[in-house]
Design a protein around this motif. Structure first.
Motif, PDB file in Angstrom:
ATOM      1  N   ASN A 160       1.015  -0.918   0.126  1.00 57.48           N
ATOM      2  CA  ASN A 160      -0.184   0.106  -0.184  1.00 57.48           C
ATOM      3  C   ASN A 160       0.051   1.252  -0.510  1.00 57.48           C
ATOM      4  O   ASN A 160       0.404   2.028  -0.545  1.00 57.48           O
ATOM      5  CB  ASN A 160      -0.803   0.067   1.129  1.00 57.48           C
ATOM      6  CG  ASN A 160      -2.282  -1.297   0.857  1.00 57.48           C
ATOM      7  OD1 ASN A 160      -2.059  -1.492  -0.251  1.00 57.48           O
ATOM      8  ND2 ASN A 160      -2.619  -1.609   1.997  1.00 57.48           N
ATOM      9  N   TYR A 161       1.599   1.351   0.843  1.00 57.40           N
ATOM     10  CA  TYR A 161       2.584   2.307   0.571  1.00 57.40           C
ATOM     11  C   TYR A 161       3.803   2.959  -0.450  1.00 57.40           C
ATOM     12  O   TYR A 161       3.663   4.229  -0.688  1.00 57.40           O
ATOM     13  CB  TYR A 161       3.513   2.358   2.478  1.00 57.40           C
ATOM     14  CG  TYR A 161       5.043   1.304   1.310  1.00 57.40           C
ATOM     15  CD1 TYR A 161       6.042   2.588   1.479  1.00 57.40           C
ATOM     16  CD2 TYR A 161       5.179   0.255   2.573  1.00 57.40           C
ATOM     17  CE1 TYR A 161       7.407   1.526   1.119  1.00 57.40           C
ATOM     18  CE2 TYR A 161       6.205  -0.986   1.866  1.00 57.40           C
ATOM     19  CZ  TYR A 161       7.438  -0.187   1.254  1.00 57.40           C
ATOM     20  OH  TYR A 161       7.719  -1.104   0.775  1.00 57.40           O
ATOM     21  N   GLU A 162       3.659   1.537  -0.979  1.00 59.36           N
ATOM     22  CA  GLU A 162       4.451   1.682  -2.569  1.00 59.36           C
ATOM     23  C   GLU A 162       3.555   2.295  -3.597  1.00 59.36           C
ATOM     24  O   GLU A 162       3.649   2.838  -4.517  1.00 59.36           O
ATOM     25  CB  GLU A 162       4.389   0.569  -3.021  1.00 59.36           C
ATOM     26  CG  GLU A 162       5.923  -0.334  -2.301  1.00 59.36           C
ATOM     27  CD  GLU A 162       6.504  -1.619  -2.274  1.00 59.36           C
ATOM     28  OE1 GLU A 162       7.786  -1.936  -2.563  1.00 59.36           O
ATOM     29  OE2 GLU A 162       5.747  -2.178  -2.768  1.00 59.36           O
TER      30      GLU A 162
END
Length: 350
Positions: free
Chosen positions: A184-186
């Motif tokens: 998700n953070y990527e």
């Protein structure tokens, strides 16, 4: 010339195998980045990446290029590009206009050529080792070079050589699909980068209009290519912004591009805009009059080869009879079909 010599040197290094390539890059090229003429260093880096794309390279060359790409981008190509763009900003006063706005001729100085060469080198390495825009950000995040800011700085150049190289780079780093295994953070990081790029090209809409009014084709075409590449990569973000009622500069630029006299420019934008339409959007309402005007054959185009030779370019559309026919029957027809499917009543009324 010096670049040809650098090309020969790079070809010999690649042909010598992965071990020789590693030694050359880590023990000579990268350490020499601050002591050798930057043009020579970047030319060698460019041709190393270019030679690495050959199908006849020794086994293991691709893996070695991947291993060498982070230090080469962060310590050689990125800093040189950043400095060259900074220096070229101070020399843009060299641009002169000769024989009226339609014949704009720019004096391309050393820093402009170095900027373009650095962008080409970055594009070659991204192609060779399959680097995406988020990969570039990761490579340079701990260095002094903010690579996304540097790429957006290149958009402000008035020199076709530089903006064209930036367009080629943008095509490469944005056309590659993201990994399906992204966390998700990527995904969030990539979306933030795409939003930054979309905002940057959106700011160029005023310069696009100015260049368009001067009869410019080259820089307008490059800006449109960049806007189209960013729009395709960030279409999910753009559609969400449209649904939220936000005004986007990148859409204004693409709409202006649709109305450009050059079919080469308008064709790029017309092909992209249908991807950005959402329910409740007025994009097709704004675009439809332009599309209908485009469907009319320009006066300068004729199928008689005795009237228009293949070497001539019509001033009101920038293409030949065959090119306009292909544009009209493919890109334009597809956009008109999409406009009709989206709102048949408005289409027929218009």
């Amino acid at each position: 010339t010096m670049e040809k010599l650098c090309s020969v040197l790079a070809a010999n290094v690649i042909a010598s195998g992965p071990a020789a390539l590693k030694t050359f890059a880590l023990e000579w090229l990268i350490p020499s980045a601050t002591s050798m003429p930057p043009f020579s260093v970047i030319a060698i880096a460019l041709h190393l990446g270019d030679e690495g794309l050959s199908n006849t390279v020794p086994v293991g060359t691709g893996e070695m290029l991947t291993h060498l790409s982070p230090p080469l981008v962060a310590k050689v190509i990125g800093p040189t590009l950043c400095e060259a763009l900074r220096e070229s900003d101070q020399s843009d006063t060299h641009i002169s206009i000769i024989r009226g706005p339609a014949d704009a001729v720019s004096t391309t100085n050393y820093n402009h050529r170095l900027s373009a060469l650095s962008l080409r080198a970055l594009e070659r390495w991204c192609t060779a080792v399959d680097l995406r825009v988020e990969d570039l950000w990761n490579i340079c995040k701990d260095s002094e070079v903010k690579i996304i800011d540097v790429i957006t700085d290149a958009l402000y150049s008035n020199v076709e050589l530089v903006v064209d190289a930036a367009a080629d780079l943008t095509d490469v780093i944005l056309c590659k699909k993201s990994s399906q295994n992204y966390r998700n953070y990527e995904i969030l990081m990539r979306d933030n980068i795409l939003s930054e790029l979309a905002s940057a090209i959106g700011l160029q809409r005023f310069r696009f209009v100015g260049r368009q009014s001067m009869g410019d084709v080259s820089v307008c075409r490059c800006l449109t290519r960049i806007a189209a590449a960013i729009a395709v990569a960030s279409q999910h973000l753009i559609r969400a912004s449209i649904q939220a009622g936000q005004s986007l500069g990148i859409l204004d630029l693409l709409l202006h591009a649709c109305s450009h006299n050059s079919v080469h420019i308008s064709g790029i934008a017309v092909e992209v805009i249908p991807l950005l339409v959402v329910d409740g959007s007025n994009l097709f309402n704004l675009l439809l009059p332009v599309l209908l005007r485009r469907s009319v054959w320009p006066e300068s185009i004729t199928s008689d080869p005795n009237v228009l030779s293949p070497q001539q370019t019509p001033v009101d559309c920038d293409v030949s009879f065959e090119e306009f026919e292909n544009f009209r029957e493919s890109i334009l027809a597809t956009a008109l079909d999409a406009s009709y499917a989206f709102n048949p009543q408005h289409y027929m009324k218009t």
